[in-house]
Write a protein that holds these residues in place. Structure first.
Motif, mmCIF file in Angstrom:
data_model
loop_
_atom_site.group_PDB
_atom_site.id
_atom_site.type_symbol
_atom_site.label_atom_id
_atom_site.label_comp_id
_atom_site.label_asym_id
_atom_site.label_seq_id
_atom_site.Cartn_x
_atom_site.Cartn_y
_atom_site.Cartn_z
ATOM 1 N N ASP A 1 0.824 -1.204 0.000
ATOM 2 C CA ASP A 1 0.000 0.000 0.000
ATOM 3 C C ASP A 1 0.862 1.261 0.000
ATOM 4 O O ASP A 1 0.509 2.268 -0.624
ATOM 5 C CB ASP A 1 -0.926 0.014 1.216
ATOM 6 N N ASP B 1 0.940 4.181 -2.745
ATOM 7 C CA ASP B 1 0.827 5.615 -2.443
ATOM 8 C C ASP B 1 1.949 6.390 -3.124
ATOM 9 O O ASP B 1 1.741 7.495 -3.622
ATOM 10 C CB ASP B 1 0.868 5.852 -0.930
ATOM 11 N N TRP B 2 3.154 5.831 -3.119
ATOM 12 C CA TRP B 2 4.289 6.489 -3.797
ATOM 13 C C TRP B 2 4.007 6.627 -5.294
ATOM 14 O O TRP B 2 4.387 7.603 -5.909
ATOM 15 C CB TRP B 2 5.567 5.697 -3.621
ATOM 16 N N GLY C 1 -1.308 5.930 -6.592
ATOM 17 C CA GLY C 1 -2.515 5.125 -6.754
ATOM 18 C C GLY C 1 -2.621 4.425 -8.089
ATOM 19 O O GLY C 1 -3.680 3.902 -8.434
#
Length: 119
Positions: free
Chosen positions: A86, A90-91, A94
């Motif tokens: 996750d 996020d990095w 998305g």
């Protein structure tokens, strides 16, 4: 046609020089001198600083700049591998969730196919 007296003197001098050669005694003395010099001389071997195996390996891959780039890529790969998926999503902004249809972070190739079945 008249011959030039300087030319005939030069021709005579050159023909005398051509017929006279070095004596056998001169050859013997030169060879004896060469033998004496060669037997007295010691071979000079340049001393090279010992190279360590790691220095040769570093030179083989391209030196310090290449090693620093490979190290940075390796550290980043370990960091991405250790973080939760996750966080990596996020990095990536998305993008992994969007490709997988929101079910998991692993992209599904079916999400890349257009509606009419063409890629």
């Amino acid at each position: 046609m008249q011959s030039d007296p300087n030319e005939t003197a030069l021709d005579r001098l050159l023909s005398d020089a051509q017929s006279d050669g070095p004596s056998d005694d001169l050859f013997a003395r030169v060879l004896a001198d060469a033998d004496a010099v060669q037997s007295a001389a010691r071979p000079v071997v340049p001393q090279r600083a010992p190279r360590r195996w790691w220095r040769e390996a570093l030179d083989a891959i391209g030196g310090w700049p290449t090693l620093s780039g490979v190290t940075a890529a390796g550290v980043m790969g370990v960091a991405i591998g250790l973080y939760a998926p996750d966080v990596v999503d996020d990095w990536a902004g998305g993008q992994l969730t969007g490709l997988s249809g929101g079910l998991s972070v692993a992209p599904d190739l079916g999400a890349l196919v257009w509606e009419d079945g063409n890629v």
